[in-house]
Design a protein around this motif. Structure first.
Motif, short mmCIF file in Angstrom:
data_model
loop_
_atom_site.label_atom_id
_atom_site.label_comp_id
_atom_site.label_asym_id
_atom_site.label_seq_id
_atom_site.Cartn_x
_atom_site.Cartn_y
_atom_site.Cartn_z
N TRP A 1 81.64 55.63 39.93
CA TRP A 1 82.69 56.50 40.83
C TRP A 1 84.05 56.19 40.30
N HIS B 1 82.70 58.68 48.28
CA HIS B 1 81.65 59.46 48.52
C HIS B 1 81.60 59.33 50.21
N ARG C 1 88.04 61.47 43.44
CA ARG C 1 87.56 60.91 42.37
C ARG C 1 88.63 61.05 41.26
N GLN D 1 81.62 66.45 50.58
CA GLN D 1 80.17 66.10 50.51
C GLN D 1 79.75 66.21 52.11
N PHE E 1 70.67 54.70 42.86
CA PHE E 1 71.80 54.24 43.62
C PHE E 1 71.80 52.72 44.33
N PHE F 1 72.68 51.77 46.95
CA PHE F 1 72.38 51.72 48.51
C PHE F 1 71.16 52.41 49.08
N THR F 2 70.32 52.79 47.86
CA THR F 2 68.98 53.48 48.41
C THR F 2 67.92 52.87 47.43
N GLY G 1 72.01 63.62 45.68
CA GLY G 1 71.40 62.40 45.42
C GLY G 1 70.91 62.04 46.96
N ALA G 2 69.86 61.26 46.73
CA ALA G 2 69.10 60.79 48.08
C ALA G 2 68.25 59.65 47.95
N GLY G 3 67.76 59.03 49.04
CA GLY G 3 66.90 57.99 48.60
C GLY G 3 66.63 57.24 50.29
N ALA H 1 68.64 58.78 53.54
CA ALA H 1 70.16 59.20 53.25
C ALA H 1 70.23 60.07 52.17
N GLY I 1 73.05 62.68 49.83
CA GLY I 1 74.47 63.30 49.75
C GLY I 1 74.57 64.59 49.08
N1 PHE Z 1 76.96 58.92 47.57
C1 PHE Z 1 76.40 59.16 46.33
C2 PHE Z 1 77.12 59.97 45.60
O1 PHE Z 1 78.35 60.25 45.86
C3 PHE Z 1 75.10 60.27 46.96
C4 PHE Z 1 74.29 59.56 48.01
C5 PHE Z 1 74.21 59.77 49.08
C6 PHE Z 1 72.82 59.09 47.25
C7 PHE Z 1 73.14 59.07 49.91
C8 PHE Z 1 72.09 58.30 47.92
C9 PHE Z 1 71.90 58.52 49.31
O2 PHE Z 1 77.05 60.19 44.43
#
Ligand code: PHE
Length: 340
Positions: free
Chosen positions: A156, A170, A197, A211, A251, A253-254, A285-287, A308, A310
């Motif tokens: 980021w 994000h 960004r 987002q 990511f 956080f996932t 993105g997710a997870g 989660a 995004g």
């Molecule tokens: N926050 C991430 C991004 O901006 C997207 C994301 C959200 C990924 C939630 C995983 C879970 O790229």
């Protein structure tokens, strides 16, 4: 002596008619109605008259005075009106024209797209939760499992306000905020909002964009729930035949992390310019929420799990409406905005 008053009346009215501006009007007033004006002079003659003629003369003189006063006021008003009309004409302003109607506005294409998202997620039981655009470094990164100097921060490009404050890159910091507010209750929310960004602005990327983050925390939530939710979302927004493809990703956080794609809505998977011949479009993105993140939100990862995601907002709208330049979303050009 009515002749005297009559002739003075006639003369005075003519002179009044001839007075064509405020200065001339004042000269007229002093000359006829002033303390030493002609009417006062006429009145002084009373004392020179035989007694029996005085009342009639006095009455005629008073009447003359009143008539001239009324005529003066009328002339003054008429002149003021003429002057105003002259001014308006000089300005080229026709006050009798009907006003220009102000057309009703309508919602910006981004707002419309966001609201479509809200409606779909609402039907799936997700509440809308808003969190701030200006975030702490700790929420934007640290509590999302990215301590200072974590290499993943490079994903980021960040606008720093100070050493500790950033414009959120994000919507994920909202995950921590909801968890801290709601624990120990189960959660099902979407977090829509603008992200920032530090990027070169081009037809494909802006330094500000929306987002829609999604977060579900509960007992026994699995990856299947995540895939089901994303599939359902894509089908409700783009048609019941949509398919979702999942790729492994990363990511902080996932865990595990995925990237979700949807079959291309333009070529239906055949391959075209929009999907770069791949047949797939990236939707976000997710997870599964990382145990450390659950813990940072106040949930025991031994008992709780969650997913989660995004999602982008502008890019899918660009595909749907064939908009070829993302800068149009922020250009405020009505010719563009009126089309939606
Ligand atoms: N926050 C991430 C991004 O901006 C997207 C994301 C959200 C990924 C939630 C995983 C879970 O790229």
């Amino acid at each position: 002596m009515p002749e005297q008053t009559d002739s003075l009346l006639e003369e005075a009215l003519q002179a009044l008619e001839a007075a064509s501006d405020a200065a001339a009007l004042q000269v007229w007033r002093t000359g006829y109605l002033g303390r030493k004006g002609q009417v006062s002079e006429l009145m002084k003659l009373i004392s020179t008259l035989p007694k029996e003629e005085r009342p009639a003369f006095g009455q005629a003189a008073n009447e003359l005075k009143r008539t001239l006063e009324t005529a003066f006021e009328a002339r003054q008003e008429a002149l003021a009106r003429e002057e105003l009309a002259g001014e308006l004409a000089a300005e080229g302003l026709d006050v009798t024209l009907p006003g220009r109607p102000i057309g009703p506005g309508h919602l910006h294409i981004t707002t419309q797209t966001l609201r479509q998202n809200y409606a779909i997620f609402a039907e799936m039981g997700f509440q809308v939760y808003e969190s701030p655009d200006v975030e702490t470094d700790e929420l934007n990164f640290g509590l999302l499992n990215m301590p200072p100097h974590h290499p993943a921060r490079d994903m980021w490009d960040t606008f720093w306000i100070s050493d500790e404050i950033v414009l959120r890159t994000h919507t994920s910091p909202g995950q921590i905020r909801v968890m801290r507010e709601r624990h120990p209750e189960p959660i099902r929310v979407i977090l829509p909002g603008k992200c920032y960004r530090y990027e070169q602005i081009t037809a494909r990327s802006e330094h500000q964009f929306y987002q829609v983050e999604g977060l579900a925390v509960g007992h026994g939530i699995t990856m299947t729930d995540l895939i089901g939710t994303l599939t359902e979302f894509a089908r409700r927004l783009y048609g019941p035949e949509r398919r979702i493809r999942i790729r492994g990703s990363y990511f902080p956080f996932t865990e595990p992390s995925i990237e979700a794609d949807m079959d291309c809505i333009l070529c239906l998977g055949e391959g075209c310019r929009v999907c770069k011949q791949s047949g797939w479009l990236e939707i976000g993105g997710a997870g599964m929420v990382h145990p450390v993140v659950l813990q940072n939100g106040g949930y025991d990862p031994e008992e709780w799990s969650g997913f989660a995601f995004g999602l982008g907002v502008e890019r899918p709208a660009m595909l749907k409406y064939e908009i070829d330049d993302i800068r149009l979303f922020y250009g405020n050009d009505l010719r563009f905005l009126r089309q939606f």
